[in-house]
Enzyme design. Sequence first.
Site, PDB file in Angstrom:
ATOM      1  N   VAL A 241     -19.015 -90.975  66.516  1.00 22.70           N
ATOM      2  CA  VAL A 241     -21.027 -90.474  67.803  1.00 22.70           C
ATOM      3  C   VAL A 241     -21.297 -91.239  66.351  1.00 22.70           C
ATOM      4  O   VAL A 241     -22.471 -92.390  67.531  1.00 22.70           O
ATOM      5  CB  VAL A 241     -21.562 -88.803  67.263  1.00 22.70           C
ATOM      6  N   CYS A 242     -21.023 -91.402  65.137  1.00 24.55           N
ATOM      7  CA  CYS A 242     -21.881 -92.351  64.261  1.00 24.55           C
ATOM      8  C   CYS A 242     -21.743 -93.492  64.350  1.00 24.55           C
ATOM      9  O   CYS A 242     -22.810 -94.495  64.458  1.00 24.55           O
ATOM     10  CB  CYS A 242     -21.554 -91.756  62.240  1.00 24.55           C
ATOM     11  N   THR A 243     -20.607 -94.043  64.787  1.00 21.74           N
ATOM     12  CA  THR A 243     -20.288 -95.505  65.118  1.00 21.74           C
ATOM     13  C   THR A 243     -20.591 -95.646  66.151  1.00 21.74           C
ATOM     14  O   THR A 243     -21.229 -97.136  66.498  1.00 21.74           O
ATOM     15  CB  THR A 243     -18.534 -95.195  64.311  1.00 21.74           C
TER      16      THR A 243
END
Length: 219
Positions: free
Chosen positions: A45-47
Amino acid sequence: MAGLTLGDTIPNLEAQSTHGKITLHDYIGDSWAIIFSHPGDFTPVCTTELGKMAACAQEFANRGLKLVGLSCDDVESHLEWIKDIEAYTPGAKVSFPIIADPKRELIKQLNMVDPEEKDSSGNPLPSRALHIVGPDKKVKLSFLYPASTGRNMDEVVRVLDSLHKAAKHKVATPANWKPGDPVVISPSVSTEDAKNMFPGGFKTLDLPSNKDYLRFTNV
């Protein structure tokens, strides 16, 4: 500053980042800024979020705003992770610094700790938090998401436009407002003052209460 919230001054942190050592207040300068945290490098998700933020970087720059990310991994990890982020989002460049916080000290000062998420050693992880900070270094708006839910960057752009509009005029933005839509005049502005402040006119809605508080205008 563990309870950092709306109206609080952001701590003047010194931190190592992908752009070298930065001091937060100096980095912000006279600009608006977004400070946003991520639970960890090399996570799905962070990517996607960093890729979307990088894709929106020019939109933010056009609005006089600087970006600074934060993740608890070290700078070397961040630099390697950026390669994945840019590969996932072709054409986007991570042009903003990503702060390193391996000791989890900064996330506590910025009120970005996720109370539920821990790493394999039991250390706290950052929440998916985001603060919009004004040129006065005060928090103007905060989002707080769990690790499982990615943020909508289009909404971040929208609320920034709302904050700019409110800062420039004595107005507020109604539900589902988007740029170009009418805004509402602040209740603190009298009818007479409104006539002077909004020469293009405004529309007062006729309500059952007979109170003339819902006034729409375009600015």
